[in-house]
Structures are given as structure tokens and as C-alpha cells.
Motif scaffolding. Sequence first.
Motif, PDB file in Angstrom:
ATOM      1  N   TYR A   1       0.816  -1.223   0.000  1.00  0.00           N
ATOM      2  CA  TYR A   1       0.000   0.000   0.000  1.00  0.00           C
ATOM      3  C   TYR A   1       0.849   1.273   0.000  1.00  0.00           C
ATOM      4  O   TYR A   1       0.311   2.373  -0.020  1.00  0.00           O
ATOM      5  CB  TYR A   1      -0.943  -0.007   1.197  1.00  0.00           C
ATOM      6  CG  TYR A   1      -2.055  -1.013   1.022  1.00  0.00           C
ATOM      7  CD1 TYR A   1      -3.101  -0.759   0.148  1.00  0.00           C
ATOM      8  CD2 TYR A   1      -2.014  -2.226   1.688  1.00  0.00           C
ATOM      9  CE1 TYR A   1      -4.117  -1.699  -0.041  1.00  0.00           C
ATOM     10  CE2 TYR A   1      -3.013  -3.166   1.513  1.00  0.00           C
ATOM     11  CZ  TYR A   1      -4.057  -2.902   0.646  1.00  0.00           C
ATOM     12  OH  TYR A   1      -5.044  -3.822   0.455  1.00  0.00           O
TER      13      TYR A   1
ATOM     14  N   TYR B   1      -4.378   3.644  -9.785  1.00  0.00           N
ATOM     15  CA  TYR B   1      -5.576   2.827  -9.589  1.00  0.00           C
ATOM     16  C   TYR B   1      -5.302   1.796  -8.493  1.00  0.00           C
ATOM     17  O   TYR B   1      -4.728   0.746  -8.741  1.00  0.00           O
ATOM     18  CB  TYR B   1      -5.975   2.126 -10.886  1.00  0.00           C
ATOM     19  CG  TYR B   1      -7.259   1.328 -10.737  1.00  0.00           C
ATOM     20  CD1 TYR B   1      -8.492   1.989 -10.617  1.00  0.00           C
ATOM     21  CD2 TYR B   1      -7.221  -0.058 -10.709  1.00  0.00           C
ATOM     22  CE1 TYR B   1      -9.671   1.256 -10.482  1.00  0.00           C
ATOM     23  CE2 TYR B   1      -8.396  -0.788 -10.557  1.00  0.00           C
ATOM     24  CZ  TYR B   1      -9.618  -0.124 -10.446  1.00  0.00           C
ATOM     25  OH  TYR B   1     -10.780  -0.858 -10.300  1.00  0.00           O
TER      26      TYR B   1
ATOM     27  N   PRO C   1      -7.957   0.475  -5.694  1.00  0.00           N
ATOM     28  CA  PRO C   1      -9.341   0.671  -5.180  1.00  0.00           C
ATOM     29  C   PRO C   1      -9.395   0.827  -3.661  1.00  0.00           C
ATOM     30  O   PRO C   1     -10.219   1.578  -3.154  1.00  0.00           O
ATOM     31  CB  PRO C   1     -10.059  -0.599  -5.630  1.00  0.00           C
ATOM     32  CG  PRO C   1      -9.273  -1.091  -6.806  1.00  0.00           C
ATOM     33  CD  PRO C   1      -7.866  -0.710  -6.554  1.00  0.00           C
ATOM     34  N   GLU C   2      -8.511   0.105  -2.911  1.00  0.00           N
ATOM     35  CA  GLU C   2      -8.589   0.146  -1.460  1.00  0.00           C
ATOM     36  C   GLU C   2      -8.301   1.545  -0.910  1.00  0.00           C
ATOM     37  O   GLU C   2      -8.708   1.886   0.215  1.00  0.00           O
ATOM     38  CB  GLU C   2      -7.602  -0.838  -0.838  1.00  0.00           C
ATOM     39  CG  GLU C   2      -7.938  -2.298  -1.083  1.00  0.00           C
ATOM     40  CD  GLU C   2      -7.353  -2.779  -2.420  1.00  0.00           C
ATOM     41  OE1 GLU C   2      -6.841  -1.933  -3.185  1.00  0.00           O
ATOM     42  OE2 GLU C   2      -7.438  -3.981  -2.695  1.00  0.00           O
ATOM     43  N   LEU C   3      -7.579   2.359  -1.727  1.00  0.00           N
ATOM     44  CA  LEU C   3      -7.252   3.695  -1.242  1.00  0.00           C
ATOM     45  C   LEU C   3      -8.476   4.605  -1.167  1.00  0.00           C
ATOM     46  O   LEU C   3      -8.433   5.626  -0.471  1.00  0.00           O
ATOM     47  CB  LEU C   3      -6.186   4.338  -2.155  1.00  0.00           C
ATOM     48  CG  LEU C   3      -4.832   3.617  -2.206  1.00  0.00           C
ATOM     49  CD1 LEU C   3      -3.900   4.343  -3.165  1.00  0.00           C
ATOM     50  CD2 LEU C   3      -4.209   3.561  -0.820  1.00  0.00           C
ATOM     51  N   GLN C   4      -9.537   4.221  -1.873  1.00  0.00           N
ATOM     52  CA  GLN C   4     -10.747   5.049  -1.875  1.00  0.00           C
ATOM     53  C   GLN C   4     -11.733   4.651  -0.788  1.00  0.00           C
ATOM     54  O   GLN C   4     -12.760   5.314  -0.609  1.00  0.00           O
ATOM     55  CB  GLN C   4     -11.440   4.942  -3.256  1.00  0.00           C
ATOM     56  CG  GLN C   4     -10.516   5.259  -4.420  1.00  0.00           C
ATOM     57  CD  GLN C   4      -9.942   6.669  -4.339  1.00  0.00           C
ATOM     58  OE1 GLN C   4     -10.652   7.612  -3.945  1.00  0.00           O
ATOM     59  NE2 GLN C   4      -8.669   6.823  -4.695  1.00  0.00           N
ATOM     60  N   MET C   5     -11.451   3.569  -0.067  1.00  0.00           N
ATOM     61  CA  MET C   5     -12.380   3.108   0.970  1.00  0.00           C
ATOM     62  C   MET C   5     -12.249   4.013   2.203  1.00  0.00           C
ATOM     63  O   MET C   5     -11.133   4.252   2.693  1.00  0.00           O
ATOM     64  CB  MET C   5     -12.061   1.660   1.360  1.00  0.00           C
ATOM     65  CG  MET C   5     -12.252   0.672   0.198  1.00  0.00           C
ATOM     66  SD  MET C   5     -11.731  -1.002   0.640  1.00  0.00           S
ATOM     67  CE  MET C   5     -12.839  -1.342   2.004  1.00  0.00           C
ATOM     68  N   PRO C   6     -13.353   4.500   2.735  1.00  0.00           N
ATOM     69  CA  PRO C   6     -13.304   5.411   3.895  1.00  0.00           C
ATOM     70  C   PRO C   6     -12.640   4.757   5.127  1.00  0.00           C
ATOM     71  O   PRO C   6     -11.921   5.412   5.870  1.00  0.00           O
ATOM     72  CB  PRO C   6     -14.777   5.748   4.159  1.00  0.00           C
ATOM     73  CG  PRO C   6     -15.465   5.494   2.859  1.00  0.00           C
ATOM     74  CD  PRO C   6     -14.750   4.361   2.211  1.00  0.00           C
TER      75      PRO C   6
ATOM     76  N   TYR D   1      -7.956   2.346   5.902  1.00  0.00           N
ATOM     77  CA  TYR D   1      -6.787   2.491   6.761  1.00  0.00           C
ATOM     78  C   TYR D   1      -6.941   1.676   8.042  1.00  0.00           C
ATOM     79  O   TYR D   1      -6.049   0.929   8.445  1.00  0.00           O
ATOM     80  CB  TYR D   1      -6.573   3.976   7.079  1.00  0.00           C
ATOM     81  CG  TYR D   1      -5.523   4.235   8.138  1.00  0.00           C
ATOM     82  CD1 TYR D   1      -4.176   4.078   7.874  1.00  0.00           C
ATOM     83  CD2 TYR D   1      -5.906   4.632   9.421  1.00  0.00           C
ATOM     84  CE1 TYR D   1      -3.232   4.319   8.850  1.00  0.00           C
ATOM     85  CE2 TYR D   1      -4.955   4.879  10.401  1.00  0.00           C
ATOM     86  CZ  TYR D   1      -3.607   4.717  10.111  1.00  0.00           C
ATOM     87  OH  TYR D   1      -2.676   4.957  11.077  1.00  0.00           O
TER      88      TYR D   1
END
Length: 324
Positions: A284, A290, A292-297, A300
Amino acid sequence: MILLSYFEPETNSWQQTTATQLPSHVTTVLPADARLWINLNDANAAEIQQVLQHFAIAPTLAEDFSRQRHPPKLEAQPEFSLLIMRGYADADFAEYSGSAQVNLLYSKQILISRMHCHNPHLLQQLEPQLSNGTPGAIADWVKQLILAVSASYLEKLINFEDEQSELEDVMLHRGNDEYMSRIMRYRSVLRKINRNLAYQKDIFSDAMYEEQSPLLRHFSTADIRDFYEKFERLHSMTDLYYDQLSDLVEGYLSTTSHQINERMKVLTIVSTIFIPLTFVAGIYGMNFIYMPELQMPNGYFMVLIAMALGGIGGLIWFKIRGWW
């Protein structure tokens, strides 16, 4: 310089003189009650050869007698016997600066001696004791010197027993490289004196079983057995102390190795736990657009929880397997 001590039967006293030339009346044939001690400690090579030639000492015996360093030995010719011994001249076993070499040529009435000893106190013990009124027997003088040689080892070995006990206690509780260095020095000294004692033990061991042994000319079988037992005991003591010191070395190395293994075990467990966590963090940490996990609220927090569970799970697994 040749030192002469001559017991005069007529005056019943000892006459001590310094001579560069042997008196004409000093020969291998002496009055029955006369005794002669020739001290060659301070004599030069020419004076030593003069004395040996005067008494017709065989060349092989003369060569061995003249040497400053020679292994302990016993040899004989018809008139004289050669006995070479080594005593211990240092204060303790912390260092070994050289043995006390005792070279003796003796007959029934004559003793020719040459001592090489850097310890004045021991050198005094290695000299025959003269007293007016009695000539003494040469065999008694030689016996006194043999006992003095054995005593030079015995006193040090008895004192070393307490030193070794202290080393055992120290190495058990707080051993370190300084004490290891002392032990290695002690082992080196003990190994050297063990060789000397082995030679001397064998001299008297062989004499007990040889019917023509030169020692039997002057000593009884009981005396020879006593000499053998003394040196055999000293030899056994040095063997024992050397083995005990070797056990201390092996014990210290084993303890140190075990401590290193325990530290490596902890480091291995830590590495095993953190390698997967470092792998996740590395993934990470990559700078791809691109992911996708970086866009999950809550991404972290989810990764942190997954990493914590992975680390705790690894520790539990190690505990179950008995690796920690």
C-alpha cells in the motif's frame, strides 16, 4: 667459578674453598669418611669440562649434564649416576618463566651439582645442607633434592585448589572474557608442568621394576616407591586441575552459546512477525493511481486491524508450537 665443599675426616669439619683448578688430592678415591660436593652453578663451560674430565665422566653423561635445558632423565656409568630433574620456580600458575633445572652427578662419596633456577628461595632449598661433625651420605643429599623438587610443585598445587574454587564460583555467576583469559593461562602452565612431572614419574616407575636400576645403588625399594608415589600424585593433580579448567571453559562456551541462541530466537520471532506486516505496508506504499482500497473510507483502519490480527496470530501460533 668452581665451589668445593670437602668433609675432612681428620678435623671432622667441612672445608669450603673456591678453586679454578681442582686440588691434586681430590680424586674419585677418597677416605672412607670423606665427602665432596662440587657446586658448578657459577662455573663456565671450560671449568665444567675440567671437572667432568677430572672424574672421567662418560661423554654422553657429560654432554647431558652440561646442558642448561634437558628433559628429566636417569643414566649411569660404573662410578657415577646422572639424575636430571625439573622443579617449579614461579610463585604461582599465572605465568611460566621456566623450570628449575637440577643436574646431578653423584657417587657414594662425591656429588657434582649444577642448578639453573631464577628463584633464590628455591635455589637455596635445592642445595645440600652441610653440618660439621657429620659427613652425611650422598644418597641423603640426593634424596633431599628429590623431595625439594617435588615440594616445589606440591605447595603451588595445593594453593591453586582455592584459586580454582573461586574461579568456578565466578564463572558460574558472572563469567567473562577476562576470567576466560586467566583460565587459558592456567591451562597452558599446567600442561607444561604436567610434561615435566610425567618424565619424572616415569624415572621412578621404571626404577621400581628394573633390577639393575642406578637408583638401587643408593636407595632402597621403599625410597624409590615413595619418590614414585609423590610424583605420580603430583601428575594426577595436574591432570585433575587441567580437566576441571577445561570443563569451566566448555561450560562458559556452552552458556554463551545458549545465550546467543536465545537472543537469536527472539530476533527470529520478531522478524517473522514483522516481515508480513512490512509486506502489507510495502504494497500500500506503492504509488499507483488505480488502487481501489485507497478510496475506501475505513480502509486504513481495516488494514491496521488486519495487520494487528496477523501479528497476534503469529505470536499465538509460536506459543502453541512451544517455540516461544
